[in-house]
Scaffold this active site. Structure first.
Site, PDB file in Angstrom:
ATOM      1  N   ASN A 120      17.773 -10.216   2.447  1.00 16.72           N
ATOM      2  CA  ASN A 120      16.586 -10.771   1.658  1.00 16.72           C
ATOM      3  C   ASN A 120      16.202 -10.868   0.610  1.00 16.72           C
ATOM      4  OD1 ASN A 120      13.909 -10.342   1.140  1.00 16.72           O
ATOM      5  ND2 ASN A 120      12.698  -9.643   2.289  1.00 16.72           N
ATOM      6  N   ASP A 123      14.484  -0.222   7.478  1.00 18.62           N
ATOM      7  CA  ASP A 123      13.784  -0.394   8.455  1.00 18.62           C
ATOM      8  C   ASP A 123      12.518   0.240   7.907  1.00 18.62           C
ATOM      9  OD1 ASP A 123      12.978  -2.436  10.461  1.00 18.62           O
ATOM     10  OD2 ASP A 123      12.900  -1.056  12.238  1.00 18.62           O
TER      11      ASP A 123
END
Length: 354
Positions: A158, A218
């Site tokens: 990303n 995460d």
């Protein structure tokens, strides 16, 4: 690319070998101080060696020096295993060099001066030699690590997330790139039961392929009214491949009947950091707030919940914050601040003004 990892079993093997050497040297020391003859069961030469003028140095049993040597190596290595401080490990490794040199001298004396061999002395020679060669191996790995490029590889594809992290960690003044930019193909399957498991899985996937500093995060949104959901499944809660709009609207639909005072939620980010030598750390950041009844603010790619989450003490959603404002308070920022501090300690970096 990068340096090879330090084999994690080597410090443990050093502990075992040094303990064996300590037991052998301590036995000889005790028997010497008691004046008890140490009989050889394999090689008939113990009495000649252990009663020679070389069995003592300034009235102190030579074996006692050996016992202290092994004890020092054991204690230093155990301290490293407990604290992971490389300076302690280096001290233990370099200590084996004079120990090995003394071993060579003692072997020479037995072979060419005394003319006899002592089986207990040979055990000591074996343990000190094993310690020396293990230390040489480990010191070479540490040297390779020290020469590795100082950079941080993010286990993500990303680009937006990498840019956000580059901004948060700008004070480190080291290159921060994505795994793809670093040449790593593929990614780990995020099937862990916790954010920490997933962060470590992603970081380990990259760390096994490129031995530099690697970090992975995460993040999950935990909503009280949904019993903590979507939690670790935040990215997949509305189904695999769901669009940002669909993910956002899916949550709003599930919470349509929840009153304002029960719409409490929090974001949690867990960052996993792995060093070129395989050491692992995790850092956690949390941002408390509440879920709105309708989206507000401009969308951020792959961050669908920003439009429906209002931080505690605020009246606007994260999507209505500028990037700079969000990076000052976000859950990810809190976790990465901890990571930055750890890297500064490990890399001995002088942080720039923040």
């Amino acid at each position: 690319m990068g340096s090879p990892k330090i084999s994690r079993w080597i410090p443990w093997l050093i502990l075992v070998v040094s303990l064996a050497g300590f037991a052998d040297a301590t036995y000889l020391t005790v028997q010497h101080l008691r004046g008890v003859d140490v009989g050889c069961t394999v090689i008939a030469g113990c009495e000649q060696v252990l009663t020679s003028s070389y069995a003592e140095v300034a009235g102190i049993p030579t074996a006692l020096f050996g016992a202290l040597f092994y004890l020092a190596v054991f204690v230093l290595t155990m301290t490293y295993v407990d604290t992971r401080r490389l300076i302690v490990l280096r001290l233990a490794l370099w200590l084996t060099v004079p120990g090995f040199l003394v071993t060579l001298v003692l072997l020479y004396l037995q072979a060419f001066v005394i003319g006899y061999w002592c089986q207990f002395c040979l055990v000591s020679a074996l343990t000190s030699s094993v310690l020396f060669f293990l230390s040489v191996w480990l010191l070479r790995q540490l040297r390779d690590q020290a020469g590795a490029e100082k950079r941080l590889v993010m286990a993500t594809g990303n680009a937006g997330k990498v840019a956000e992290i580059q901004h948060i960690l700008a004070s480190l003044n080291i290159p921060i790139v994505s795994a793809a930019t670093a040449g790593v193909v593929g990614h780990a399957e995020e099937d862990g039961e916790t954010l920490e498991e997933n962060a470590l899985k992603k970081a380990r996937y990259v760390a096994h392929r490129i031995h530099v500093w690697v970090a992975a995060d995460d993040t999950g949104l935990f909503i009280d009214a949904l019993n903590g959901e979507p939690g670790v499944r935040s990215a997949r809660y509305a189904g695999i491949g769901a669009s940002d709009d669909h993910i956002r609207d899916f949550i709003l639909t599930k919470m349509s009947a929840v009153p304002d005072n029960l719409r409490l939620a929090h974001f949690t980010s867990v960052i996993a950091l792995i060093s070129p030598t395989g050491q692992e750390w995790t850092f956690t950041g949390t941002l408390a707030g509440r879920i709105t009844a309708r989206p507000s603010g401009g969308p951020r790619r792959h961050l669908p919940y920003d439009q429906i989450f209002i931080p505690e003490g605020s009246e606007k959603t994260l999507a209505e914050y500028s990037d700079i404002e969000k990076n000052q308070i976000s859950h990810r920022r809190k976790a990465f601040d901890q990571l930055r501090n750890q890297l500064e300690r490990e890399l001995r970096l002088a942080p720039r003004n923040k």
